[in-house]
Design a protein around this motif. Structure first.
Motif, mmCIF file in Angstrom:
data_model
loop_
_atom_site.group_PDB
_atom_site.id
_atom_site.type_symbol
_atom_site.label_atom_id
_atom_site.label_comp_id
_atom_site.label_asym_id
_atom_site.label_seq_id
_atom_site.Cartn_x
_atom_site.Cartn_y
_atom_site.Cartn_z
ATOM 1 N N SER A 10 0.881 -1.164 0.000
ATOM 2 C CA SER A 10 0.000 0.000 0.000
ATOM 3 C C SER A 10 0.925 1.222 0.000
ATOM 4 C CB SER A 10 -0.862 -0.074 1.260
ATOM 5 O OG SER A 10 -1.426 1.159 1.543
ATOM 6 N N LEU A 11 0.744 2.113 -0.990
ATOM 7 C CA LEU A 11 1.697 3.215 -1.166
ATOM 8 C C LEU A 11 1.167 4.504 -0.551
ATOM 9 C CD1 LEU A 11 2.640 2.481 -4.895
ATOM 10 C CD2 LEU A 11 3.726 1.610 -2.816
ATOM 11 N N LYS A 12 2.076 5.296 0.004
ATOM 12 C CA LYS A 12 1.674 6.537 0.701
ATOM 13 C C LYS A 12 2.448 7.723 0.148
ATOM 14 C CE LYS A 12 -0.551 4.073 3.635
ATOM 15 N NZ LYS A 12 -1.978 4.052 3.642
ATOM 16 N N ASP A 13 1.770 8.854 0.171
ATOM 17 C CA ASP A 13 2.425 10.081 -0.284
ATOM 18 C C ASP A 13 2.375 11.114 0.842
ATOM 19 O OD1 ASP A 13 3.243 12.384 -1.505
ATOM 20 O OD2 ASP A 13 1.361 12.670 -2.622
ATOM 21 N N TYR A 14 3.490 11.403 1.453
ATOM 22 C CA TYR A 14 3.576 12.468 2.460
ATOM 23 C C TYR A 14 4.526 13.537 1.917
ATOM 24 C CZ TYR A 14 1.817 8.595 5.318
ATOM 25 O OH TYR A 14 1.093 7.541 5.796
ATOM 26 N N ILE A 15 4.511 14.690 2.566
ATOM 27 C CA ILE A 15 5.205 15.846 1.937
ATOM 28 C C ILE A 15 6.712 15.673 1.801
ATOM 29 C CG2 ILE A 15 3.473 17.564 2.594
ATOM 30 C CD1 ILE A 15 5.191 18.461 4.857
ATOM 31 N N TRP A 16 7.285 14.764 2.566
ATOM 32 C CA TRP A 16 8.754 14.668 2.589
ATOM 33 C C TRP A 16 9.317 13.602 1.647
ATOM 34 C CZ3 TRP A 16 8.838 9.714 3.964
ATOM 35 C CH2 TRP A 16 7.825 9.259 4.816
ATOM 36 N N GLY A 17 8.457 12.873 0.934
ATOM 37 C CA GLY A 17 8.909 11.709 0.158
ATOM 38 C C GLY A 17 9.603 12.058 -1.147
ATOM 39 N N GLY A 18 10.138 11.027 -1.845
ATOM 40 C CA GLY A 18 10.840 11.244 -3.108
ATOM 41 C C GLY A 18 10.470 10.194 -4.138
ATOM 42 N N ARG A 192 7.492 23.923 7.962
ATOM 43 C CA ARG A 192 7.147 23.776 6.537
ATOM 44 C C ARG A 192 5.633 23.582 6.374
ATOM 45 N NH1 ARG A 192 10.036 17.924 5.810
ATOM 46 N NH2 ARG A 192 8.967 17.028 7.585
ATOM 47 N N LYS A 193 5.184 23.812 5.150
ATOM 48 C CA LYS A 193 3.736 23.750 4.887
ATOM 49 C C LYS A 193 3.434 22.636 3.903
ATOM 50 C CE LYS A 193 2.845 28.558 5.866
ATOM 51 N NZ LYS A 193 2.733 29.895 5.326
ATOM 52 N N ASP A 194 2.217 22.115 3.967
ATOM 53 C CA ASP A 194 1.839 21.066 3.019
ATOM 54 C C ASP A 194 1.393 21.701 1.696
ATOM 55 O OD1 ASP A 194 -0.723 21.985 3.387
ATOM 56 O OD2 ASP A 194 -1.348 20.324 4.671
ATOM 57 N N ALA A 195 0.938 20.852 0.764
ATOM 58 C CA ALA A 195 0.574 21.332 -0.579
ATOM 59 C C ALA A 195 -0.505 22.408 -0.518
ATOM 60 C CB ALA A 195 0.108 20.147 -1.420
ATOM 61 N N ASP A 196 -1.364 22.380 0.515
ATOM 62 C CA ASP A 196 -2.434 23.380 0.626
ATOM 63 C C ASP A 196 -1.985 24.627 1.382
ATOM 64 O OD1 ASP A 196 -4.078 21.526 -0.597
ATOM 65 O OD2 ASP A 196 -4.545 20.575 1.339
#
Ligand code: BGC
Length: 627
Positions: A10-18, A192-196
């Motif tokens: 199961s794949l996850k996307d958080y702000i710090w990933g690459g 830091r801020k997220d995409a929103d």
């Protein structure tokens, strides 16, 4: 038949990933960025698949695939790509997480798959730190100064126990094995801020409660590679939840999943398992009892259930007895004993007795103790392990914590005895059910422990909650604290014994004499209750007055805190309803505004005399050094 299951993540996307999980393992879900790939998971926040269903479905139908007892699947394995630093965070242990979050705690292990030049991790504190200092640095954005930075390289391994503040640094790709949990308390996120454009939520209050403030000590315990048929095996770590080994496969290696299931994570290379082809990135589940044969050239992590349970000692130091127990990390009290305190002796001798009691009990149980928690009467400077002042052992500035650490050669954590008992009750006893409790211990003195809306209240310098030293009668009986008329001078077990002896002197014909074998020195807290049960009038008067004193004090507590429950601890509670029923009646009648609205339950502490031991152990488990 091949019962080994190939898993889909199961794949996850958080702000710090690459993007490195795509490069290394072909993990791709169309998104540019993948932060985590949950490879072996039955956690509802990220189920991994097998065949046409999920691993979770499979285990629901085949519970014995986990282990012979069919326990819940204990772990979660992830690959993590930290393109940027992860937040500074901490995870709670099982006791806290189950009570507060309805999830498991999270002890975890990091195996470094790749690390950029200069990359590293934050792991625990550089030095012993206090809650105050931690909160101050979080507040002004300088918490990183307190953290222990460890440069890392491929193949390094770290056990991060629950309660250890940590952060994975930018440039690390990690294989993480953890308890099956998704609870994280974020304390700092580098503004830091997220995409929103929003800051992510922080959980500083909860974190501050469960952080281990001691300097980091590495307990990973990795071993050396041992050559075996088909390659070399290295123990990466073993804790109570998981055992992880690294296999450098070259040829054919076989094993039976003996102690439990086995999870196989192919980190590099290719080959086959029971005839099924694998390549780097693939993950498999081997049911308990099955054998697996690996062939090829690869680096594989082999994970199964951990067996390394930990043990902690809890000491309840009283004016009369030193009580000690050893409790496992699963919360089981396995041995306990008590010895007289001999409170008139120099503190060094008392400390020696405490240390040898721990040693004897550890030997009896055949376990190694990790740390010791101590509840002591009086004002305690937890940060420095000092009993600042104790009225009922007549101590001033006694460095008990340091003395015990010297004798035992292990970490020792100190708190007030009644605060420890309240902690014990609120985690493992009657307090579990309630948000706000006041615990009153009736022993040599009267102790108080206060938990309000789930948080322990100890007052400034942890010197508050001294319920025993609130006033019951102006110019009343002399208290051991020097003041007159304290609640303790009327409601402690010592006071009850004094009241009993007085009535015995007045009534030579009282049944209390025969119960005491005609020696008033034999009188204890049970004497008047036993005599009352034979119909003795003098004893009845003692009990009635005692309950009145207790009732007045407890009514005051209800009027100040209006808790969900008042819990009573100490030997006198063995009287059960004989004590509680009239007490409830008294409080019901006298509580402010009556008890029709917001009634307060009056209950015996369910851990009884062991509450202090459990609470002290809880302190040692968390290594919490509040100030
Ligand atoms: C002490 C408290 C202690 C209580 C129970 C009192 O006399 O002042 O600090 O918690 O006794 O031992």
């Amino acid at each position: 038949m091949n019962n080994i299951l190939k898993l889909t993540p199961s794949l996850k996307d958080y702000i710090w990933g690459g993007t490195r999980l795509k490069e290394l393992f072909g993990r791709d879900n169309g998104d540019k960025r993948i932060s985590e790939s949950w490879e072996v998971s039955v956690h509802p926040d990220g189920l991994c698949g097998c065949g046409s269903g999920t691993l979770s479905d499979y285990l629901a139908e085949n519970p014995q695939a986990v282990d012979r007892e069919g326990k819940p699947f204990p772990i979660l394995i992830k690959y993590i790509d930290a393109k940027q630093n992860l937040s500074v965070q901490v995870h709670p242990d099982d006791v806290y997480a189950r009570k507060t979050e309805n999830d498991n705690g999270k002890t975890e292990m990091w195996y470094i798959l790749c690390a950029d030049e200069g990359a590293g991790i934050y792991c625990g504190f550089k030095r012993d730190t206090s809650r105050g200092e931690f909160l101050e640095k979080v507040e002004n954005g300088t918490v990183e100064e307190l953290l222990n930075f460890i440069p890392v390289k491929r193949g390094d391994c770290f056990l991060i126990e629950a309660g250890t503040v940590h952060a994975i640094g930018a440039g690390c790709v990690i294989c993480e094995v953890q308890e099956s949990s998704n609870v994280t308390y974020r304390v700092y996120d580098y503004l830091r801020k997220d995409a929103d454009g929003n800051f992510r939520t922080l959980h500083v209050d909860k974190a501050a409660e469960i952080i281990n403030y001691r300097a980091y000590s590495d307990r990973t315990g990795s071993g050396k590679s041992v050559h075996c048929g088909g390659g070399a095996v290295r123990l990466l770590t073993e804790c109570e939840y998981f055992r992880c080994r690294e296999l450098l496969l070259s040829g054919e290696y076989s094993e039976r999943a003996e102690r439990s299931f086995v999870a196989l994570n192919v980190l590099e290379g290719k080959g086959e398992v029971n005839g099924m082809k694998f390549r780097n990135g693939d993950s498999f589940f081997v049911p308990c009892g099955e054998s697996f044969v690996l062939k090829g050239k690869a680096k594989i992590m082999i994970t199964d259930e951990g067996r390394a349970e930990k043990y902690y000692a809890g000491i309840d130091l009283g004016g009369t007895f030193i009580k000690c127990g050893i409790v496992s990390s699963k919360g089981e009290l396995i041995v306990k004993d008590q010895i007289p305190t001999g409170s008139q002796r120099p503190y060094g001798l008392i400390a020696e007795d405490m240390a040898s009691l721990v040693g004897r009990l550890a030997k009896r149980a055949g376990v190694k103790v990790e740390a010791v928690g101590v509840g002591s009467p009086g004002i305690i400077d937890s940060q420095n392990g000092v009993v600042v002042y104790s009225n009922n052992i007549a101590w001033k500035n006694v460095p008990l914590g340091k003395e015990l650490e010297k004798l035992l050669q292990m970490p020792v954590f100190l708190t007030n005895d009644a605060n420890a008992a309240a902690l014990g009750e609120s985690y493992a006893g009657a307090g579990k059910e309630y948000n706000s409790i006041v615990l009153v211990t009736l022993g040599t003195g009267v102790g108080g422990g206060i938990v309000l809306s789930g948080k322990q209240y100890e007052g400034g310098g942890s010197a508050g909650a001294e319920i025993g030293h609130t006033l019951l009668r102006i110019n009343g009986e002399k208290c051991t604290c020097g003041r007159r008329g304290c609640f303790e001078a009327y409601a402690s077990a010592t006071a009850l014994i004094r009241q009993t002896k007085r009535e015995m002197e007045k009534y030579p014909e009282s049944a209390m004499w025969s119960i005491c074998k005609n020696d008033a020195e034999n009188a204890d807290g049970k004497t008047p209750f036993d005599a009352m049960r034979t119909g003795d009038q003098a004893a009845k008067k003692v009990v009635k007055n005692y309950i009145r004193y207790l009732g007045e004090g407890i009514t005051d507590l209800c009027n100040v805190f209006r808790p969900d429950a008042v819990l009573l601890g100490g030997g006198i509670c063995a009287e059960g309803e004989t004590l509680l029923k009239p007490l409830r009646k008294f409080v019901k009648k006298n509580i402010f505004g009556g008890d029709g609205y917001a009634p307060v339950r009056i209950l015996a502490a369910t851990l009884g005399n062991d509450a202090g031991i459990y609470g002290a152990v809880r302190l040692a488990m968390c290594g919490v050094n509040a100030d």
